[in-house]
Design a protein around this motif. Sequence first.
Motif, mmCIF file in Angstrom:
data_model
loop_
_atom_site.group_PDB
_atom_site.id
_atom_site.type_symbol
_atom_site.label_atom_id
_atom_site.label_comp_id
_atom_site.label_asym_id
_atom_site.label_seq_id
_atom_site.Cartn_x
_atom_site.Cartn_y
_atom_site.Cartn_z
ATOM 1 N N ALA A 1 27.187 46.656 60.981
ATOM 2 C CA ALA A 1 26.240 47.772 60.908
ATOM 3 C C ALA A 1 25.089 47.342 60.013
ATOM 4 O O ALA A 1 25.139 46.286 59.369
ATOM 5 C CB ALA A 1 26.917 49.013 60.343
ATOM 6 N N ASP A 2 24.032 48.153 59.968
ATOM 7 C CA ASP A 2 22.916 47.852 59.066
ATOM 8 C C ASP A 2 23.348 47.974 57.613
ATOM 9 O O ASP A 2 22.913 47.209 56.754
ATOM 10 C CB ASP A 2 21.742 48.800 59.330
ATOM 11 C CG ASP A 2 21.173 48.652 60.725
ATOM 12 O OD1 ASP A 2 21.091 47.502 61.207
ATOM 13 O OD2 ASP A 2 20.822 49.681 61.337
ATOM 14 N N VAL A 3 24.194 48.964 57.343
ATOM 15 C CA VAL A 3 24.726 49.196 56.001
ATOM 16 C C VAL A 3 26.219 49.476 56.134
ATOM 17 O O VAL A 3 26.641 50.224 57.022
ATOM 18 C CB VAL A 3 24.034 50.391 55.306
ATOM 19 C CG1 VAL A 3 24.589 50.586 53.889
ATOM 20 C CG2 VAL A 3 22.524 50.197 55.262
ATOM 21 N N ILE A 4 27.012 48.874 55.260
ATOM 22 C CA ILE A 4 28.462 49.100 55.261
ATOM 23 C C ILE A 4 28.880 49.597 53.877
ATOM 24 O O ILE A 4 28.520 48.998 52.853
ATOM 25 C CB ILE A 4 29.245 47.817 55.597
ATOM 26 C CG1 ILE A 4 28.841 47.260 56.962
ATOM 27 C CG2 ILE A 4 30.754 48.099 55.568
ATOM 28 C CD1 ILE A 4 29.441 45.899 57.273
ATOM 29 N N PHE A 5 29.626 50.685 53.851
ATOM 30 C CA PHE A 5 30.249 51.157 52.626
ATOM 31 C C PHE A 5 31.748 50.929 52.784
ATOM 32 O O PHE A 5 32.324 51.264 53.820
ATOM 33 C CB PHE A 5 29.959 52.642 52.398
ATOM 34 C CG PHE A 5 28.500 52.939 52.208
ATOM 35 C CD1 PHE A 5 27.853 52.616 51.030
ATOM 36 C CD2 PHE A 5 27.764 53.531 53.231
ATOM 37 C CE1 PHE A 5 26.493 52.878 50.850
ATOM 38 C CE2 PHE A 5 26.408 53.804 53.067
ATOM 39 C CZ PHE A 5 25.776 53.478 51.879
ATOM 40 N N TYR A 6 32.387 50.371 51.767
ATOM 41 C CA TYR A 6 33.817 50.106 51.879
ATOM 42 C C TYR A 6 34.546 50.598 50.631
ATOM 43 O O TYR A 6 34.031 50.554 49.516
ATOM 44 C CB TYR A 6 34.099 48.626 52.125
ATOM 45 C CG TYR A 6 33.631 47.680 51.037
ATOM 46 C CD1 TYR A 6 34.485 47.297 49.996
ATOM 47 C CD2 TYR A 6 32.341 47.160 51.057
ATOM 48 C CE1 TYR A 6 34.066 46.421 49.015
ATOM 49 C CE2 TYR A 6 31.909 46.287 50.071
ATOM 50 C CZ TYR A 6 32.769 45.919 49.049
ATOM 51 O OH TYR A 6 32.344 45.066 48.063
ATOM 52 N N ALA A 7 35.754 51.116 50.856
ATOM 53 C CA ALA A 7 36.580 51.639 49.783
ATOM 54 C C ALA A 7 37.995 51.108 49.959
ATOM 55 O O ALA A 7 38.378 50.666 51.052
ATOM 56 C CB ALA A 7 36.585 53.170 49.812
ATOM 57 N N THR A 8 38.775 51.156 48.896
ATOM 58 C CA THR A 8 40.144 50.650 48.943
ATOM 59 C C THR A 8 41.111 51.689 48.407
ATOM 60 O O THR A 8 40.903 52.245 47.321
ATOM 61 C CB THR A 8 40.285 49.361 48.117
ATOM 62 O OG1 THR A 8 39.363 48.386 48.591
ATOM 63 C CG2 THR A 8 41.706 48.817 48.211
ATOM 64 N N TYR A 9 42.171 51.949 49.167
ATOM 65 C CA TYR A 9 43.233 52.852 48.743
ATOM 66 C C TYR A 9 44.469 52.021 48.452
ATOM 67 O O TYR A 9 45.020 51.363 49.329
ATOM 68 C CB TYR A 9 43.543 53.871 49.844
ATOM 69 C CG TYR A 9 44.643 54.841 49.484
ATOM 70 C CD1 TYR A 9 44.388 55.949 48.685
ATOM 71 C CD2 TYR A 9 45.943 54.637 49.930
ATOM 72 C CE1 TYR A 9 45.390 56.845 48.354
ATOM 73 C CE2 TYR A 9 46.954 55.525 49.605
ATOM 74 C CZ TYR A 9 46.673 56.626 48.810
ATOM 75 O OH TYR A 9 47.672 57.495 48.471
ATOM 76 N N ALA B 1 25.029 42.776 57.281
ATOM 77 C CA ALA B 1 24.901 43.677 56.138
ATOM 78 C C ALA B 1 25.342 42.997 54.854
ATOM 79 O O ALA B 1 24.740 43.203 53.792
ATOM 80 C CB ALA B 1 25.730 44.942 56.373
ATOM 81 N N VAL B 2 26.394 42.197 54.933
ATOM 82 C CA VAL B 2 26.877 41.483 53.746
ATOM 83 C C VAL B 2 25.856 40.441 53.323
ATOM 84 O O VAL B 2 25.522 40.326 52.133
ATOM 85 C CB VAL B 2 28.252 40.839 54.030
ATOM 86 C CG1 VAL B 2 28.724 40.021 52.824
ATOM 87 C CG2 VAL B 2 29.278 41.916 54.383
ATOM 88 N N ARG B 3 25.338 39.687 54.274
ATOM 89 C CA ARG B 3 24.351 38.657 53.953
ATOM 90 C C ARG B 3 23.080 39.258 53.349
ATOM 91 O O ARG B 3 22.440 38.655 52.487
ATOM 92 C CB ARG B 3 23.980 37.860 55.214
ATOM 93 C CG ARG B 3 25.142 37.064 55.798
ATOM 94 C CD ARG B 3 24.630 35.965 56.731
ATOM 95 N NE ARG B 3 23.671 36.488 57.709
ATOM 96 C CZ ARG B 3 23.989 36.960 58.899
ATOM 97 N NH1 ARG B 3 25.287 36.999 59.263
ATOM 98 N NH2 ARG B 3 23.077 37.402 59.727
ATOM 99 N N ALA B 4 22.755 40.479 53.773
ATOM 100 C CA ALA B 4 21.530 41.128 53.286
ATOM 101 C C ALA B 4 21.752 41.935 52.010
ATOM 102 O O ALA B 4 20.808 42.556 51.508
ATOM 103 C CB ALA B 4 20.973 42.035 54.384
ATOM 104 N N GLY B 5 22.976 41.932 51.490
ATOM 105 C CA GLY B 5 23.252 42.709 50.285
ATOM 106 C C GLY B 5 23.330 44.199 50.543
ATOM 107 O O GLY B 5 23.113 45.011 49.638
ATOM 108 N N ARG B 6 23.687 44.559 51.766
ATOM 109 C CA ARG B 6 23.780 45.972 52.139
ATOM 110 C C ARG B 6 25.217 46.397 52.434
ATOM 111 O O ARG B 6 25.452 47.329 53.188
ATOM 112 C CB ARG B 6 22.884 46.262 53.345
ATOM 113 C CG ARG B 6 21.395 46.135 53.041
ATOM 114 C CD ARG B 6 20.551 46.486 54.246
ATOM 115 N NE ARG B 6 19.119 46.447 53.936
ATOM 116 C CZ ARG B 6 18.159 46.721 54.810
ATOM 117 N NH1 ARG B 6 18.483 47.048 56.055
ATOM 118 N NH2 ARG B 6 16.895 46.663 54.448
#
Length: 316
Positions: free
Chosen positions: A250-258, A280-285
């Motif tokens: 995606a353009d932006v990724i938000f990730y969380a851990t449970y 997104a990771v390469r772009a710092g997003r």
Amino acid sequence: MTLPRRGVLLGAPVLALAACTPSGRSNSPAEGGSSHVMKTVMGDVRVTSRPERVVVLDTAELDSAITLGVRPVGATHTDAASVFLDYLPKDRLAGIRDVGAMMNPGLESVAALKPDLILTSKVRHGDKYGDLSKIAPTVMTESTGYPWKQNFQVHAQALGRVPEAARVTAAYGSRVRELTARLGGPAKAAALKVNVVRFVEGADIRIYGRQNFIATILADVGLGRPAVVDQAKGGFAYEVSPERIDLAAADVIFYATYGDPGKAGATRTLAGSLWKGLAAVRAGRAHGVDDQLWIQGIGYTAADQVLRELAELLPR
């Protein structure tokens, strides 16, 4: 995992609205002992107009109560080290008794608090309704998560805080519109594709679909979602292995851990070439976010803080 800073202001906090109710109204006695009947998923329930001793059995109900200026006398705990979710203001949680694990509340502990209202949902505690209703009037919503806004209105009615709820929802709508404008308007917001990924101990990695708490906030702002979200089972989440994490593009990724990052697959996946190769990771997003806030919170106080973090982290 680096959590986002929270320095960006986006309107006044939701909690400030609840705090603006006249002093002494929170948990004030029922006016003249009045009561009213509520139609719930479990049938009609008579509740006092202004309950004084409220017990909440899930995180959404706790968020609703705190948002509306009500300090419950008891609440269940999650697996958070702090007992109650970290994003909630500590001063609003002071004095709340722990009545057991969320999925297995201690009925004796609940009864000992002599509540005049219990709030929960059928999906969590429908099998305990008979026992709970013998302790105090018990108001259940059908489920939790995706219908959180409708559930909030039920909680507000049960708590006798309908006017306060109207102010909270109006403030949320204003804050959403402000964020959409900051992103350049509806068209630009829709062009930005956003994914939410959750690493879960004991389960596959989840790419969140459109029918869950966090997805409703993204939709309110008008943000775009990649096509993969439409493969989510029941609209909730699409599960993938670490070997298919490229599907989270995606353009932006938000990730969380449970749970434990190692056992949840986060450590392995985030260090892998597939993850590192995502645009997104390469772009710092790609941003690590608080699971308690973004996933577990489920309410307007949580949503308010999520909007603030979106304002800071989304590109403009």
